[in-house]
Scaffold this motif. Structure first.
Motif, PDB file in Angstrom:
ATOM      1  N   ASP A 170      21.612  32.464  46.160  1.00 23.49           N
ATOM      2  CA  ASP A 170      21.548  33.928  46.723  1.00 23.49           C
ATOM      3  C   ASP A 170      22.132  35.103  45.718  1.00 23.49           C
ATOM      4  O   ASP A 170      23.231  34.998  45.583  1.00 23.49           O
ATOM      5  N   PRO A 171      21.261  35.771  45.203  1.00 22.78           N
ATOM      6  CA  PRO A 171      21.917  36.691  44.337  1.00 22.78           C
ATOM      7  C   PRO A 171      22.581  38.004  44.924  1.00 22.78           C
ATOM      8  O   PRO A 171      23.197  38.616  44.218  1.00 22.78           O
ATOM      9  N   GLN A 172      22.556  38.147  46.190  1.00 15.36           N
ATOM     10  CA  GLN A 172      23.283  39.340  46.772  1.00 15.36           C
ATOM     11  C   GLN A 172      24.661  38.738  47.455  1.00 15.36           C
ATOM     12  O   GLN A 172      25.338  39.551  47.708  1.00 15.36           O
ATOM     13  N   LEU A 173      24.958  37.307  47.148  1.00 18.07           N
ATOM     14  CA  LEU A 173      25.892  36.809  48.006  1.00 18.07           C
ATOM     15  C   LEU A 173      27.340  37.287  47.343  1.00 18.07           C
ATOM     16  O   LEU A 173      28.069  38.006  48.210  1.00 18.07           O
ATOM     17  N   ALA A 174      27.489  37.636  46.060  1.00 17.96           N
ATOM     18  CA  ALA A 174      28.983  37.888  45.411  1.00 17.96           C
ATOM     19  C   ALA A 174      29.108  39.504  45.921  1.00 17.96           C
ATOM     20  O   ALA A 174      30.220  39.692  46.456  1.00 17.96           O
ATOM     21  N   ASP A 175      28.171  40.195  46.031  1.00 20.33           N
ATOM     22  CA  ASP A 175      28.342  41.621  46.586  1.00 20.33           C
ATOM     23  C   ASP A 175      28.599  41.638  47.930  1.00 20.33           C
ATOM     24  O   ASP A 175      29.652  42.382  48.086  1.00 20.33           O
ATOM     25  N   ARG A 176      27.973  41.098  48.730  1.00 25.10           N
ATOM     26  CA  ARG A 176      28.196  40.913  50.416  1.00 25.10           C
ATOM     27  C   ARG A 176      29.695  40.417  50.400  1.00 25.10           C
ATOM     28  O   ARG A 176      30.446  40.853  51.325  1.00 25.10           O
ATOM     29  N   LEU A 177      29.875  39.333  49.655  1.00 26.55           N
ATOM     30  CA  LEU A 177      31.289  39.041  49.853  1.00 26.55           C
ATOM     31  C   LEU A 177      32.403  39.532  49.603  1.00 26.55           C
ATOM     32  O   LEU A 177      33.374  39.879  50.076  1.00 26.55           O
ATOM     33  N   SER A 178      32.182  40.307  48.368  1.00 24.66           N
ATOM     34  CA  SER A 178      33.222  41.195  47.868  1.00 24.66           C
ATOM     35  C   SER A 178      33.469  42.401  48.849  1.00 24.66           C
ATOM     36  O   SER A 178      34.554  42.955  49.082  1.00 24.66           O
ATOM     37  N   GLY A 179      32.539  42.905  49.284  1.00 25.21           N
ATOM     38  CA  GLY A 179      32.742  43.846  50.584  1.00 25.21           C
ATOM     39  C   GLY A 179      33.411  43.808  51.698  1.00 25.21           C
ATOM     40  O   GLY A 179      34.548  44.197  52.013  1.00 25.21           O
ATOM     41  N   LEU A 180      33.070  42.446  52.245  1.00 28.84           N
ATOM     42  CA  LEU A 180      33.644  41.994  53.449  1.00 28.84           C
ATOM     43  C   LEU A 180      35.087  41.591  53.036  1.00 28.84           C
ATOM     44  O   LEU A 180      36.016  41.982  53.773  1.00 28.84           O
ATOM     45  N   LEU A 181      35.470  40.893  52.000  1.00 28.29           N
ATOM     46  CA  LEU A 181      36.786  40.305  51.881  1.00 28.29           C
ATOM     47  C   LEU A 181      37.716  41.635  51.464  1.00 28.29           C
ATOM     48  O   LEU A 181      38.854  41.458  51.594  1.00 28.29           O
ATOM     49  N   LYS A 182      37.257  42.510  50.760  1.00 29.80           N
ATOM     50  CA  LYS A 182      37.958  43.854  50.544  1.00 29.80           C
ATOM     51  C   LYS A 182      38.169  44.543  51.932  1.00 29.80           C
ATOM     52  O   LYS A 182      39.473  44.812  51.849  1.00 29.80           O
ATOM     53  N   ARG A 183      37.547  44.455  52.755  1.00 27.84           N
ATOM     54  CA  ARG A 183      37.776  44.945  54.027  1.00 27.84           C
ATOM     55  C   ARG A 183      38.946  44.289  54.858  1.00 27.84           C
ATOM     56  O   ARG A 183      39.314  44.674  55.772  1.00 27.84           O
ATOM     57  N   LEU A 184      38.993  43.057  54.549  1.00 33.80           N
ATOM     58  CA  LEU A 184      39.820  42.040  54.920  1.00 33.80           C
ATOM     59  C   LEU A 184      41.156  41.900  54.208  1.00 33.80           C
ATOM     60  O   LEU A 184      41.945  41.210  54.693  1.00 33.80           O
ATOM     61  N   SER A 185      41.391  42.897  53.445  1.00 34.31           N
ATOM     62  CA  SER A 185      42.468  43.047  52.580  1.00 34.31           C
ATOM     63  C   SER A 185      42.849  41.895  51.891  1.00 34.31           C
ATOM     64  O   SER A 185      43.819  41.376  51.266  1.00 34.31           O
ATOM     65  N   LEU A 186      41.762  41.392  51.206  1.00 36.26           N
ATOM     66  CA  LEU A 186      41.803  40.284  50.129  1.00 36.26           C
ATOM     67  C   LEU A 186      41.288  40.734  48.771  1.00 36.26           C
ATOM     68  O   LEU A 186      40.698  41.777  48.713  1.00 36.26           O
ATOM     69  N   PRO A 187      41.850  40.149  47.824  1.00 31.39           N
ATOM     70  CA  PRO A 187      41.619  40.668  46.380  1.00 31.39           C
ATOM     71  C   PRO A 187      40.171  40.268  46.078  1.00 31.39           C
ATOM     72  O   PRO A 187      39.718  39.157  46.303  1.00 31.39           O
ATOM     73  N   VAL A 188      39.647  41.217  45.180  1.00 31.76           N
ATOM     74  CA  VAL A 188      38.182  40.958  44.761  1.00 31.76           C
ATOM     75  C   VAL A 188      38.076  41.283  43.415  1.00 31.76           C
ATOM     76  O   VAL A 188      36.960  40.992  42.975  1.00 31.76           O
ATOM     77  N   ASP A 189      39.064  41.782  42.656  1.00 28.77           N
ATOM     78  CA  ASP A 189      39.123  41.996  41.207  1.00 28.77           C
ATOM     79  C   ASP A 189      40.011  41.430  40.522  1.00 28.77           C
ATOM     80  O   ASP A 189      41.240  40.997  41.075  1.00 28.77           O
ATOM     81  N   PHE A 190      39.749  40.724  39.392  1.00 33.71           N
ATOM     82  CA  PHE A 190      40.396  39.860  38.569  1.00 33.71           C
ATOM     83  C   PHE A 190      40.319  40.459  37.032  1.00 33.71           C
ATOM     84  O   PHE A 190      39.336  40.463  36.538  1.00 33.71           O
ATOM     85  N   SER A 191      41.305  40.713  36.564  1.00 36.99           N
ATOM     86  CA  SER A 191      41.143  41.420  35.174  1.00 36.99           C
ATOM     87  C   SER A 191      40.612  40.522  34.111  1.00 36.99           C
ATOM     88  O   SER A 191      40.339  41.083  33.185  1.00 36.99           O
ATOM     89  N   GLY A 192      40.793  39.197  34.103  1.00 38.00           N
ATOM     90  CA  GLY A 192      40.307  38.534  32.902  1.00 38.00           C
ATOM     91  C   GLY A 192      41.537  37.943  32.042  1.00 38.00           C
ATOM     92  O   GLY A 192      41.240  37.326  31.186  1.00 38.00           O
ATOM     93  N   GLU A 193      42.622  38.704  32.132  1.00 36.19           N
ATOM     94  CA  GLU A 193      43.802  38.141  31.414  1.00 36.19           C
ATOM     95  C   GLU A 193      44.080  36.775  31.103  1.00 36.19           C
ATOM     96  O   GLU A 193      44.650  36.152  30.285  1.00 36.19           O
ATOM     97  N   LEU A 194      43.991  35.993  32.280  1.00 37.54           N
ATOM     98  CA  LEU A 194      44.323  34.485  32.529  1.00 37.54           C
ATOM     99  C   LEU A 194      42.949  33.550  32.344  1.00 37.54           C
ATOM    100  O   LEU A 194      43.084  32.521  32.520  1.00 37.54           O
ATOM    101  N   GLY A 195      41.933  34.322  31.557  1.00 36.77           N
ATOM    102  CA  GLY A 195      40.670  33.443  31.272  1.00 36.77           C
ATOM    103  C   GLY A 195      41.077  32.177  30.635  1.00 36.77           C
ATOM    104  O   GLY A 195      40.462  30.985  31.154  1.00 36.77           O
ATOM    105  N   ASP A 196      41.489  32.014  29.355  1.00 30.63           N
ATOM    106  CA  ASP A 196      41.649  30.796  28.794  1.00 30.63           C
ATOM    107  C   ASP A 196      42.550  29.754  29.614  1.00 30.63           C
ATOM    108  O   ASP A 196      42.251  28.539  29.530  1.00 30.63           O
TER     109      ASP A 196
END
Length: 378
Positions: free
Chosen positions: A301-327
């Motif tokens: 589903d190409p829309q899933l990530a955006d729909r998940l992000s919206g709901l999880l954010k409203r549930l006070s869960l993190p949705v952003d990750f800076s990428g500093e821990l990538g490797d």
């Protein structure tokens, strides 16, 4: 499903007589009913495995109910937190059981969150080559995830849940009233797993959370009972079809339950190493978004990530990750327990409520995540 006390079962065809009862109790005064359920197991002795915080909040009522029913009860305290999930703690619990002269008719009672459930379950699977365990989960995360399914494990320095067994509980008893004692952060972390179950197996559950998410802050017992029951039903069906995760790439594989966990476990391990640990549910929330994006590249589903992000954010869960821990995170994927050779089981959500498991070359996931973590927030 409008009664306050609900009953489900995890069934294992072709042996339907081998089942695990799940009781979901939203009424006050559950301790006496729990003691009655345990009494029906005819235990010779009972050990309550818990931590100091849960013992203070819930343990005394349970102890009184069990002793009042005529049982010999030993309390074994374990440390709080993910750091307690070690083989040394399992050995310490087992030593206490030996000292108290426990036998094969004894019952271990896991009273607490997922850490307590894992330690008690693993110890039960090993002590005297196997004794019964009852799961009494007191966190939302444990109620909808860790207590159901029979997976037990401890961590190694190299990664999460790398040493464990499958050991089905004799009973799972969920007292909804324990959820009022959770911190807002712990409660939100548990909601991540509820959302996951909606995504992989119950579109109506996902829609219910979206519709009534504003009510959840007040933790209404009836709504929580509904969410927990639906979550447990999703997990029970999947576990019953594939108890030991042997179906591999399929629409019935137990690996469906790992949606968000491949990336989530790596994030959880690495942030713990750095001294700023994510809660399990928080890591899974980030993992679901990352894996939904990867799944879209695989036909999901190409829309899933955006729909998940919206709901999880409203549930006070993190949705952003800076990428500093990538490797560091990518290196941890190599020791993920779901890896087989150079491939890894990856959940792809075709649409909310319908998912499948594909076997994907590990380097494809790593390359995708490296690009995502290096240039886009997750």
């Amino acid at each position: 499903m409008d009664t306050p006390c609900r009953r489900l079962e995890v069934k294992f065809p072709p042996a339907p007589e081998r089942c695990v009862p799940i009781v979901i109790d939203a009424e006050p005064g559950a301790a006496e009913r729990i003691a009655q359920e345990i009494d029906e197991l005819a235990p010779s002795q009972i050990a309550i495995i818990t931590d100091a915080t849960v013992a203070r909040l819930h343990g005394l009522k349970l102890m009184r109910a069990l002793v009042g029913a005529g049982h010999r009860v030993t309390e074994v305290l374990v440390p709080n937190g993910e750091e307690a999930k070690t083989l040394a703690q399992v050995e310490r619990i087992a030593a206490r059981l030996v000292q108290a002269k426990f036998d094969r008719r004894s019952v271990l009672v896991a009273l607490g969150g997922g850490v307590v459930g894992d330690l008690a379950g693993l110890c039960a699977s090993l002590f005297l080559r196997g004794v019964r365990v009852v799961q009494l989960p007191t966190t939302l995360l444990a109620q909808v995830d860790a207590s159901v399914g029979g997976k037990t494990a401890v961590n190694l320095p190299e990664g999460k849940n790398l040493l464990g067994t499958f050991w089905q509980p004799a009973l799972v008893y969920i007292d909804i009233s324990t959820l009022v004692t959770l911190s807002p952060r712990d409660f939100s972390a548990g909601l991540a797993e509820v959302v996951k179950h909606g995504v992989i197996g119950d579109a109506d559950l996902f829609a219910l959370i979206e519709k009534r998410q504003e009510e959840l802050a007040a933790r209404p017992p009836t709504l929580l009972s509904e969410l927990v029951a639906r979550s447990c039903a999703v997990k029970a069906e999947i576990v019953g079809a594939d108890e030991r995760e042997q179906l591999g790439a399929s629409e019935r594989s137990r690996a469906l339950l790992n949606f968000g966990h491949t990336v989530g476990h790596a994030l959880e391990t690495e942030t713990r190493r750095r001294g700023e640990p994510l809660k399990h549910g928080e890591a899974v929330a980030l993992g679901m978004i990352a894996e939904a994006r990867f799944g879209a590249a695989l036909g999901g589903d190409p829309q899933l990530a955006d729909r998940l992000s919206g709901l999880l954010k409203r549930l006070s869960l993190p949705v952003d990750f800076s990428g500093e821990l990538g490797d560091e995170v990518l290196q941890l994927l190599v020791v993920d327990k779901k890896r087989t050779g150079e491939a890894i089981a990856q959940v792809v959500v075709r649409e909310i409520g319908k998912a499948t498991v594909l076997s994907i070359e590990l380097h494809r996931l790593s390359e995708f995540l490296r690009a995502q973590m290096g240039s886009v927030t997750i």
